[in-house]
Design a protein around this motif. Structure first.
Motif, PDB file in Angstrom:
ATOM      1  N   ALA A  13       0.784  -1.112  -0.004  1.00 17.61           N
ATOM      2  CA  ALA A  13      -0.049  -0.109   0.027  1.00 17.61           C
ATOM      3  C   ALA A  13       0.949   1.345   0.082  1.00 17.61           C
ATOM      4  O   ALA A  13       0.419   2.337  -0.576  1.00 17.61           O
ATOM      5  CB  ALA A  13      -0.838  -0.211   1.216  1.00 17.61           C
ATOM      6  N   ASP A  14       1.882   1.179   0.435  1.00 12.73           N
ATOM      7  CA  ASP A  14       2.809   2.250   0.732  1.00 12.73           C
ATOM      8  C   ASP A  14       4.073   2.222  -0.510  1.00 12.73           C
ATOM      9  O   ASP A  14       4.311   1.055  -1.013  1.00 12.73           O
ATOM     10  CB  ASP A  14       3.586   2.511   1.991  1.00 12.73           C
ATOM     11  CG  ASP A  14       4.303   1.411   2.320  1.00 12.73           C
ATOM     12  OD1 ASP A  14       4.120   0.155   1.798  1.00 12.73           O
ATOM     13  OD2 ASP A  14       5.261   1.499   3.051  1.00 12.73           O
ATOM     14  N   GLY A  15       4.210   3.122  -1.032  1.00 12.75           N
ATOM     15  CA  GLY A  15       5.435   3.394  -2.190  1.00 12.75           C
ATOM     16  C   GLY A  15       5.121   4.472  -3.183  1.00 12.75           C
ATOM     17  O   GLY A  15       3.938   5.132  -2.792  1.00 12.75           O
ATOM     18  N   PRO A  16       5.912   4.706  -4.423  1.00 14.44           N
ATOM     19  CA  PRO A  16       5.753   5.741  -5.260  1.00 14.44           C
ATOM     20  C   PRO A  16       4.066   5.585  -5.928  1.00 14.44           C
ATOM     21  O   PRO A  16       3.708   4.324  -6.039  1.00 14.44           O
ATOM     22  CB  PRO A  16       6.609   5.596  -6.194  1.00 14.44           C
ATOM     23  CG  PRO A  16       7.568   4.275  -5.573  1.00 14.44           C
ATOM     24  CD  PRO A  16       6.992   3.726  -4.497  1.00 14.44           C
ATOM     25  N   ALA A  17       3.550   6.639  -5.965  1.00 12.28           N
ATOM     26  CA  ALA A  17       2.210   6.706  -6.815  1.00 12.28           C
ATOM     27  C   ALA A  17       2.417   6.695  -8.161  1.00 12.28           C
ATOM     28  O   ALA A  17       3.253   6.994  -8.977  1.00 12.28           O
ATOM     29  CB  ALA A  17       1.291   7.784  -6.355  1.00 12.28           C
ATOM     30  N   LEU A  18       1.405   5.878  -8.752  1.00 18.83           N
ATOM     31  CA  LEU A  18       1.473   5.845 -10.220  1.00 18.83           C
ATOM     32  C   LEU A  18       0.892   7.270 -10.765  1.00 18.83           C
ATOM     33  O   LEU A  18      -0.572   7.358 -10.415  1.00 18.83           O
ATOM     34  CB  LEU A  18       0.660   4.558 -10.703  1.00 18.83           C
ATOM     35  CG  LEU A  18       1.588   3.203 -10.982  1.00 18.83           C
ATOM     36  CD1 LEU A  18       1.655   2.715  -9.362  1.00 18.83           C
ATOM     37  CD2 LEU A  18       0.883   2.187 -11.794  1.00 18.83           C
ATOM     38  N   ALA A  19       1.507   8.104 -11.270  1.00 14.49           N
ATOM     39  CA  ALA A  19       0.740   9.217 -11.738  1.00 14.49           C
ATOM     40  C   ALA A  19       0.959   9.477 -13.339  1.00 14.49           C
ATOM     41  O   ALA A  19       0.288  10.332 -13.615  1.00 14.49           O
ATOM     42  CB  ALA A  19       1.445  10.321 -11.264  1.00 14.49           C
ATOM     43  N   ARG A  20       1.376   8.529 -14.232  1.00 13.65           N
ATOM     44  CA  ARG A  20       1.680   8.628 -15.608  1.00 13.65           C
ATOM     45  C   ARG A  20       1.919   7.404 -15.926  1.00 13.65           C
ATOM     46  O   ARG A  20       2.157   6.301 -15.373  1.00 13.65           O
ATOM     47  CB  ARG A  20       2.558   9.759 -16.003  1.00 13.65           C
ATOM     48  CG  ARG A  20       4.057   9.563 -15.369  1.00 13.65           C
ATOM     49  CD  ARG A  20       4.990  10.620 -15.539  1.00 13.65           C
ATOM     50  NE  ARG A  20       6.048  10.683 -14.575  1.00 13.65           N
ATOM     51  CZ  ARG A  20       7.168  10.027 -15.202  1.00 13.65           C
ATOM     52  NH1 ARG A  20       7.252  10.041 -16.673  1.00 13.65           N
ATOM     53  NH2 ARG A  20       8.301   9.924 -14.638  1.00 13.65           N
ATOM     54  N   ASP A  21       2.047   7.152 -17.039  1.00 16.81           N
ATOM     55  CA  ASP A  21       2.100   5.824 -17.926  1.00 16.81           C
ATOM     56  C   ASP A  21       3.486   5.367 -17.884  1.00 16.81           C
ATOM     57  O   ASP A  21       4.121   4.242 -17.749  1.00 16.81           O
ATOM     58  CB  ASP A  21       1.853   5.914 -19.457  1.00 16.81           C
ATOM     59  CG  ASP A  21       2.818   6.613 -20.186  1.00 16.81           C
ATOM     60  OD1 ASP A  21       3.376   7.735 -19.722  1.00 16.81           O
ATOM     61  OD2 ASP A  21       2.686   6.628 -21.476  1.00 16.81           O
ATOM     62  N   GLN A  22       4.532   6.512 -17.452  1.00 16.90           N
ATOM     63  CA  GLN A  22       6.003   5.777 -17.370  1.00 16.90           C
ATOM     64  C   GLN A  22       6.243   5.476 -16.015  1.00 16.90           C
ATOM     65  O   GLN A  22       7.180   4.341 -15.860  1.00 16.90           O
ATOM     66  CB  GLN A  22       6.881   7.199 -17.519  1.00 16.90           C
ATOM     67  CG  GLN A  22       8.290   6.951 -17.201  1.00 16.90           C
ATOM     68  CD  GLN A  22       9.049   5.790 -18.099  1.00 16.90           C
ATOM     69  OE1 GLN A  22       8.808   6.015 -19.426  1.00 16.90           O
ATOM     70  NE2 GLN A  22       9.573   4.656 -17.776  1.00 16.90           N
ATOM     71  N   ASP A  23       5.336   5.714 -14.914  1.00 18.88           N
ATOM     72  CA  ASP A  23       5.196   4.913 -13.670  1.00 18.88           C
ATOM     73  C   ASP A  23       5.006   3.493 -14.040  1.00 18.88           C
ATOM     74  O   ASP A  23       5.416   2.757 -13.429  1.00 18.88           O
ATOM     75  CB  ASP A  23       4.394   5.675 -12.663  1.00 18.88           C
ATOM     76  CG  ASP A  23       4.886   6.988 -12.507  1.00 18.88           C
ATOM     77  OD1 ASP A  23       6.119   7.362 -12.494  1.00 18.88           O
ATOM     78  OD2 ASP A  23       4.223   7.763 -12.076  1.00 18.88           O
ATOM     79  N   ALA A  24       3.883   3.257 -14.660  1.00 19.42           N
ATOM     80  CA  ALA A  24       3.310   1.812 -15.117  1.00 19.42           C
ATOM     81  C   ALA A  24       4.624   1.099 -15.718  1.00 19.42           C
ATOM     82  O   ALA A  24       4.740  -0.075 -15.355  1.00 19.42           O
ATOM     83  CB  ALA A  24       2.139   2.128 -16.030  1.00 19.42           C
TER      84      ALA A  24
END
Length: 117
Positions: A13-24
């Motif tokens: 549940a904790d960790g960097p947020a997916l905010a854009r397709d590069q995060d995916a």
């Protein structure tokens, strides 16, 4: 974790947020070489823009996972987001009818859904 021959990668549940397709893409890179069929992403790991469809973040992230043939389950309570947006409610409803992207409130519900024929 494997349920009904579906290999799951359940993210914390904790960790960097997916905010854009590069995060995916970065998330997919972490899984490269592993036998994973479905990625389980807690709602806490999704940026607020994911739930505002006008930003297109949800579509871009979902498409990135689809390109790599990875199914996605968004895990957690999204009632507030659905209540605020009829478009989001429709998106969730249609996604849950398919096989690529599911929105489920609990891991138990996900495993139950994967256990059904």
């Amino acid at each position: 974790m494997t349920v009904n021959d579906v290999s799951l990668a359940v993210f914390a549940a904790d960790g960097p947020a997916l905010a854009r397709d590069q995060d995916a893409t970065d998330l997919i890179g972490q899984l490269w070489g592993q036998d994973v069929d479905m990625i389980v992403i807690p709602t806490t790991r999704l940026a607020d823009d994911f739930f505002a469809l006008r930003t297109r973040v949800a579509g871009e992230i979902a498409q990135k996972f689809a390109n790599y043939r990875l199914r996605v389950a968004v895990l957690g309570d999204i009632a507030e987001h659905v209540a605020r947006s009829e478009a989001m409610a429709s998106f969730v409803h249609e996604s849950n009818r398919g096989t690529q992207l599911w929105f489920v409130p609990t891991l138990d519900e996900l495993t139950g859904r994967l256990s059904r024929p």
